[in-house]
Design a protein around this motif. Structure first.
Motif, PDB file in Angstrom:
ATOM      1  N   ALA A 146      -1.484   5.393   4.929  1.00 11.01           N
ATOM      2  CA  ALA A 146      -1.308   3.950   4.737  1.00 11.01           C
ATOM      3  C   ALA A 146      -1.858   3.176   5.926  1.00 11.01           C
ATOM      4  N   VAL A 158      -5.193  -0.313  -4.845  1.00 17.24           N
ATOM      5  CA  VAL A 158      -5.400  -0.372  -3.405  1.00 17.24           C
ATOM      6  C   VAL A 158      -6.125  -1.657  -3.022  1.00 17.24           C
ATOM      7  N   LEU A 205       0.823  -1.208   0.000  1.00 17.18           N
ATOM      8  CA  LEU A 205       0.000   0.000   0.000  1.00 17.18           C
ATOM      9  C   LEU A 205       0.856   1.256   0.000  1.00 17.18           C
ATOM     10  N   ALA A 252      -5.271   0.743   5.724  1.00 17.73           N
ATOM     11  CA  ALA A 252      -5.076  -0.683   5.994  1.00 17.73           C
ATOM     12  C   ALA A 252      -5.504  -1.081   7.396  1.00 17.73           C
ATOM     13  N   SER A 282      -3.763  -4.452  -2.870  1.00 24.02           N
ATOM     14  CA  SER A 282      -2.822  -4.402  -1.756  1.00 24.02           C
ATOM     15  C   SER A 282      -3.513  -4.657  -0.419  1.00 24.02           C
ATOM     16  N   CYS A 283      -4.830  -4.580  -0.391  1.00 20.44           N
ATOM     17  CA  CYS A 283      -5.594  -4.841   0.834  1.00 20.44           C
ATOM     18  C   CYS A 283      -6.687  -5.863   0.550  1.00 20.44           C
TER      19      CYS A 283
END
Lengths: 213, 213
Positions: free
Chosen positions: A203, A144, A85, A207, A147-148
């Motif tokens: 970030a 995004v 992220l 997250a 990444s999550c």
DNA sequence: ACCCAATTTAAACAGCTGTTTGAAATGTAC
DNA sequence: GTACATTTCAAACAGCTGTTTAAATTGGGT
């Protein structure tokens, strides 16, 4: 020919300066033209209307920034494994800092203008953005999401808008914040310093673990 | 006597409604008085000026909210061991939700007004806040500092202002966000739903690890 | 019913807003 | 140097802003 551009640029630079400082609707055409030392009617002659002047001011930066961002998003999406992220967020830094080339203090000016655009004329800029740069923004959202993977899409939607608020508000009031930081903590911060402080905050927020509902 | 209060309250309720929706400077006294169905001059008669009307609108909520918050902060500071950051943040929820008692939709209205106050008349509300409620805010900052002993005070300053931006921007555009969430994710969210989504985001952001400088 | 104060009302105030107009000035090509 | 298009300019436009004025109305106490 050179005179025409002279006038247009004088107007643009005076306008963006005042817009960033006071907001779009609070800045009058007479303030702009007297700072630019041009005739009042020249705004309507060269740009048509105040609304179109605002768009021209924003476009001068967006036309440079958004293709750069799109390119970076595409590059990251092409890599095999999902990116971290913080990496996705860091992609913004360089293109933003390069706005200094458009104009001295270009980064600060643009980010302040962005803040004004979202808070001043509510909803207008959001529509403009999605309409002109929706494709690019979608790529970032995808990045995004990759990444999550633990977060549902709706949660990412909310958190990205929280982040937009953080950025926009911080930048709209960045001058005041820099002054306070200097007075209270003897701390001299430039715009890239603010950006680098923002990234870990954003970030971590994006997250964050899901709340137990 | 009852008539006077009638008029004052009609003005206040029309004003806060329009202020929250369109912003302070974009809302004219004529819009307010025609929505409230009172005479134009009655605003100046009862409140003195538009500026004082804005303050009266905000004070109606702040006078209820801030003592409640101060009380909670004091209570948490009195406990022996430092509280968790999420606990300190959660303290806001109940007093905010209780603003529903001041008026229907009071929580949403107040938070939108707060957002407007910070973005509309730049710097003005910040001064007003620090001047009237600085003591209370200091207690909250102390609470956060105790819950994040690893963070230097200056970093906490920045992150709390990032958080203020998140809240203020989210609330100023909460209606638009709720609409988008409903359209894109078939998700019905109320104001306390937004608040509960905010808290994990803010807590993670504020407590984020320091960036390697 | 009278008086006095509080409140409401319509009208006007000066000042600002974005935009338009038509004439003057300037630049450009032949 | 003359013709033409571009650009500048001062002036005025209608419409909006917050505020003030003075007269009309309403309210409650005696």
């Amino acid at each position: 020919m050179s005179t025409k551009q002279q006038t247009q640029i004088r107007i643009l630079e005076a306008a963006e300066h005042l817009f960033a400082e006071t907001g779009f609707s609070a800045t009058s055409l007479r303030q702009i033209t007297s700072l630019a030392e041009v005739n009042l009617a020249s705004v309507n002659y060269h740009f048509g209307s105040k609304k179109e002047l605002i768009q021209a001011v924003l476009q001068r930066y967006l036309a440079v920034l958004m293709p750069r961002l799109d390119q970076e998003f595409t590059r990251l999406l092409a890599s095999q494994q999902p990116v971290k992220l913080e990496t996705a967020l860091s992609v913004f830094v360089e293109p933003l800092v390069e706005l200094e080339r458009v104009r001295r203090n270009g980064t600060t000016l643009f980010l302040q203008l962005l803040g004004r655009g979202y808070t001043d004329v509510q909803g207008h800029l959001r529509w403009f953005f999605n309409h002109h740069y929706g494709r690019t923004l979608d790529k970032f959202v995808l990045l995004v999401q990759q990444s999550c993977p633990q977060l549902p899409a709706s949660e990412i939607f909310w958190r990205l808008h929280f982040s937009l608020g953080t950025i926009v508000f911080t930048m709209a009031s960045s001058e005041a914040l820099k002054d306070i930081a200097a007075a209270d903590f003897h701390e001299v911060v430039e715009i890239d310093g603010v950006i680098n402080r923002l990234i870990p905050y954003l970030a971590a927020g994006i997250a964050a673990p899901l709340a137990a509902s």
